[in-house]
Design a protein around this motif. Structure first.
Motif, PDB file in Angstrom:
ATOM      1  N   GLY A 233     -23.995  -0.225 -13.534  1.00  0.00           N
ATOM      2  CA  GLY A 233     -23.886   1.168 -13.644  1.00  0.00           C
ATOM      3  C   GLY A 233     -23.227   1.517 -12.410  1.00  0.00           C
ATOM      4  O   GLY A 233     -23.834   0.902 -11.321  1.00  0.00           O
ATOM      5  N   ASN A 234     -22.497   2.654 -12.233  1.00  0.00           N
ATOM      6  CA  ASN A 234     -22.056   2.809 -10.980  1.00  0.00           C
ATOM      7  C   ASN A 234     -23.122   3.498 -10.083  1.00  0.00           C
ATOM      8  O   ASN A 234     -22.980   3.431  -8.907  1.00  0.00           O
ATOM      9  CB  ASN A 234     -20.947   4.216 -11.324  1.00  0.00           C
ATOM     10  CG  ASN A 234     -19.627   3.808 -11.810  1.00  0.00           C
ATOM     11  OD1 ASN A 234     -19.234   2.789 -11.283  1.00  0.00           O
ATOM     12  ND2 ASN A 234     -19.220   4.491 -12.697  1.00  0.00           N
ATOM     13  N   THR A 235     -24.143   3.957 -10.748  1.00  0.00           N
ATOM     14  CA  THR A 235     -25.507   4.359  -9.969  1.00  0.00           C
ATOM     15  C   THR A 235     -26.589   3.463 -10.704  1.00  0.00           C
ATOM     16  O   THR A 235     -27.092   3.757 -11.677  1.00  0.00           O
ATOM     17  CB  THR A 235     -25.822   5.964 -10.087  1.00  0.00           C
ATOM     18  OG1 THR A 235     -24.818   6.785  -9.542  1.00  0.00           O
ATOM     19  CG2 THR A 235     -27.180   6.149  -9.181  1.00  0.00           C
ATOM     20  N   PRO A 236     -26.940   2.314  -9.997  1.00  0.00           N
ATOM     21  CA  PRO A 236     -27.816   1.485 -10.500  1.00  0.00           C
ATOM     22  C   PRO A 236     -29.042   1.892 -10.643  1.00  0.00           C
ATOM     23  O   PRO A 236     -29.447   2.804  -9.725  1.00  0.00           O
ATOM     24  CB  PRO A 236     -27.853   0.209  -9.743  1.00  0.00           C
ATOM     25  CG  PRO A 236     -27.080   0.678  -8.455  1.00  0.00           C
ATOM     26  CD  PRO A 236     -26.017   1.853  -8.637  1.00  0.00           C
ATOM     27  N   THR A 237     -30.049   1.702 -11.362  1.00  0.00           N
ATOM     28  CA  THR A 237     -31.416   1.992 -11.485  1.00  0.00           C
ATOM     29  C   THR A 237     -32.189   0.709 -11.472  1.00  0.00           C
ATOM     30  O   THR A 237     -31.598  -0.307 -11.872  1.00  0.00           O
ATOM     31  CB  THR A 237     -31.734   2.599 -13.006  1.00  0.00           C
ATOM     32  OG1 THR A 237     -31.420   1.922 -13.987  1.00  0.00           O
ATOM     33  CG2 THR A 237     -30.886   4.005 -12.952  1.00  0.00           C
TER      34      THR A 237
END
Length: 265
Positions: A129-133
């Motif tokens: 994801g572009n903003t990993p979690t």
């Protein structure tokens, strides 16, 4: 392959099964390896349809290309010591349709790789994801092994980095900090002149997002790391090479960037 280790899960505990310092710390002369990037199953049709965010419902073309690549690698002589895939293994983002099928079919295509050539996986933005979690990173690790780790090949220290944690770790700052701490220890190890620990002949860095596209001082761009981040990393890599090691950085993400940067020789 060592024992019955899953060929897709050899990166564990921040190292890599079969390519450890104990086994591979001695320099034995030049060797070759393969760098590939962005097999990204599902991208080609999505790109043609103009729907790269929500498309990707077909990926037979990418599977066939991957199989061709595997066949070509298997025929190389001398044998590559390893093959690294620098991120965007599939096109479907975490938690979206087609993700499971794309991962399944990519693994099926890669299983044809000669067992003597270890496969090293690097995470990309489509993998995390572009903003990993924390959840997306955990999901990736269950499928492909650790998101960052080190391994040794013939006296060369190799670092695999999770470049998304440099790009946008706003949803997982603790993971970002953990990688930073680990990386500092690895770079200190690479530049160590201790008589107890063998010094690597070279340092290779593998990541998905390029440090830059054309020059280090360029403006921020979607396809590269932010200027402040890149300059900091370049300084750290260069200092690691100041003790005599060559430092090479390999990456994926865009054909606009060279695949390798040499910071110190």
């Amino acid at each position: 392959m060592a024992g019955n280790v899953n060929m897709f899960l050899r990166a564990t505990h921040r190292t890599f099964s079969g390519l450890t310092e104990d086994a591979e710390h001695e320099w034995n002369g030049p060797f070759c390896f393969i760098q590939a990037a962005d097999p990204q199953l599902g991208l080609m049709k999505a790109w043609r349809d103009g729907d790269c965010d929500g498309g990707g419902d077909e990926w037979a073309e990418e599977v066939q290309l991957t199989k061709h690549a595997v066949e070509a690698v298997n025929q190389l002589s001398p044998r590559p010591r390893f093959m690294v895939l620098c991120g965007d293994l599939v096109h479907a983002m975490p938690g979206t349709p087609f993700r499971e099928g794309q991962e399944r079919d990519l693994k099926a295509a890669l299983k044809g790789t000669d067992p003597s050539i270890p496969l090293v996986f690097v995470s990309g933005n489509h993998d995390l994801g572009n903003t990993p979690t924390p959840s997306s990173v955990e999901q990736y690790c269950r499928s492909w092994g650790d998101d960052y780790f080190s391994f040794w090949v013939g006296g060369v220290l190799c670092l695999v980095l999770n470049s998304q944690l440099f790009y946008d770790a706003s949803a997982c700052p603790q993971l970002q900090e953990a990688q930073k701490t680990w990386l500092e220890a690895q770079l200190s190890r690479a530049s160590s002149s201790s008589s107890v620990e063998p010094k690597p002949k070279h340092l290779l860095v593998f990541q998905h997002i390029p440090l830059y596209l054309k020059n280090p001082d360029e403006e921020d761009d979607y396809f590269s790391l932010q200027r402040e981040v890149r300059l900091n990393l370049m300084d750290r890599f260069k200092r690691a090479g100041d003790n005599g090691s060559a430092v090479d950085i390999f990456k994926g993400n865009t054909i606009l960037a060279n695949h390798k940067l040499v910071l110190s020789v």
